[in-house]
Enzyme design. Structure first.
Site, short mmCIF file in Angstrom:
data_model
loop_
_atom_site.label_atom_id
_atom_site.label_comp_id
_atom_site.label_asym_id
_atom_site.label_seq_id
_atom_site.Cartn_x
_atom_site.Cartn_y
_atom_site.Cartn_z
N LYS A 40 29.89 26.02 65.35
CA LYS A 40 29.11 27.36 64.88
C LYS A 40 28.57 27.02 63.23
O LYS A 40 27.65 26.60 63.28
CB LYS A 40 29.68 28.16 65.01
CG LYS A 40 30.04 29.31 66.51
CD LYS A 40 31.03 30.80 65.85
CE LYS A 40 31.07 31.21 66.77
NZ LYS A 40 32.04 32.14 67.31
N GLN A 94 36.05 34.78 63.37
CA GLN A 94 36.67 34.74 64.27
C GLN A 94 37.84 35.31 64.88
O GLN A 94 38.90 35.92 64.76
CB GLN A 94 36.86 32.67 64.11
CG GLN A 94 37.40 32.99 66.16
CD GLN A 94 36.13 32.04 66.67
OE1 GLN A 94 35.02 32.33 66.51
NE2 GLN A 94 36.20 32.74 68.25
N ASP A 110 27.43 39.62 64.66
CA ASP A 110 28.39 39.91 65.91
C ASP A 110 27.71 41.34 66.32
O ASP A 110 27.96 40.94 67.60
CB ASP A 110 29.68 39.57 65.92
CG ASP A 110 30.05 38.23 65.83
OD1 ASP A 110 30.28 37.28 66.99
OD2 ASP A 110 31.29 37.94 65.25
#
Ligand code: GUN
Length: 288
Positions: A53, A97, A120
């Site tokens: 990422k 994460q 997200d």
């Protein structure tokens, strides 16, 4: 029939080429898009995802910050960092994460992220907006899957879609997006009776279970479009150590019309859509 590959590396590259231009345009207006990624613990897969990422941000002209904490970090340290990033104008997206270690209340951590920076799309508010058909940020993996349909010209209206897996990250938002696009959606999970019968009805089959090669060719309707979200490491045999999906690719590709490979399918598209959401957030900040 041998299925056509839905290539996530190629589609990702195509979309990302436009992202760099957009990021530079925003930077010229004084808003360089920025993403902060928080990682807790030493999970090997999570470390690789986070590295990918951060690297993808650099290539797309997006500023990134990585915060890594030991497995036994006090949750308050992470909450404090999130509060700092919420107030930081250089940061337009915050990603924690998952999974988090067991001593964390993951829901509370996600809710601590400012809704405008929840790239997200995992906060309850953003989940609700998606359910109402007015998403603020679309969760990256199902968003990437939808881009495959769009790019390949696959019409979803009236199609039978079966999603295997009911996670908050993939299964549930995937079902919602397919439904909004006009598909008739069935969500299967670990308690589903006769999974094979459901799968065999699917024009669109999305596998997001987390079990290696669980969906085989004999469970797929001829001509179906198969999206494989799984990323599993093969434990034994000659291919030990290699990655595979939740779909048995070799048998499935003989039956499906389109199929995503693993690796190189959904994975790169998840990262691509994270970049897209970060850019969108920066654009909103620039025009606020
Ligand atoms: N872990 C597995 N997939 C994801 C994702 O899309 N976002 C985050 N934050 N963690 C994940």
């Amino acid at each position: 029939m041998t299925a056509q590959l839905l290539d996530g590396v190629a589609l990702g590259q195509k979309l990302r080429a436009g992202f760099k231009l957009k990021a530079d345009e925003l930077a010229a207006q004084g808003v360089r898009p920025g993403l902060a990624v928080i990682l807790v613990g030493e999970d090997a897969a999570s470390q690789i995802y986070v590295r990918n990422k951060v690297n993808a941000c650099a290539q797309a002209g997006i500023h990134s910050e990585r915060y890594a904490y030991a497995l036994d970090v006090a949750p308050q340290v992470v909450f404090d960092k999130i509060a700092e990033l919420n107030a930081d104008p250089k940061i337009h997206g915050i990603l924690v994460q998952l999974p988090l270690p067991k001593h964390f209340d993951a829901d509370a951590v996600l809710e601590a992220i400012a809704p405008t920076k929840d790239v997200d799309g995992f906060r309850a508010e953003n989940v609700g907006a998606l359910m109402q058909g007015q998403p603020c940020f679309i969760p990256c993996t199902p968003y990437g899957a939808m881009k495959f349909f769009e790019d390949a010209g696959i019409n979803l209206k009236g199609k039978e879609a079966v999603v295997v897996g009911r996670s908050n990250i993939v299964g549930k938002p995937m079902a919602m997006l397919l439904m909004h696009a006009g598909a008739t959606v069935t969500v299967c999970h670990s308690q589903t009776r006769d999974l094979k019968a459901h799968c065999l009805r699917a024009d669109i089959l999305v596998a997001a279970i987390g079990k290696a090669k669980m969906i085989s060719g004999d469970m797929i309707k001829p001509g179906a479009v198969v999206i494989d979200v799984g990323i599993n490491r093969i434990q034994e045999g000659p291919d030990a150590g290699k990655l595979c999906g939740d779909v048995d690719f070799e048998s499935a590709r003989e039956v499906a019309s389109f199929i995503t490979p693993v690796p190189g399918g959904v994975g790169p598209m998840t990262i691509t859509m994270l970049l897209a959401n970060t850019l969108e957030s920066a654009e909103r900040a620039a025009s606020a």
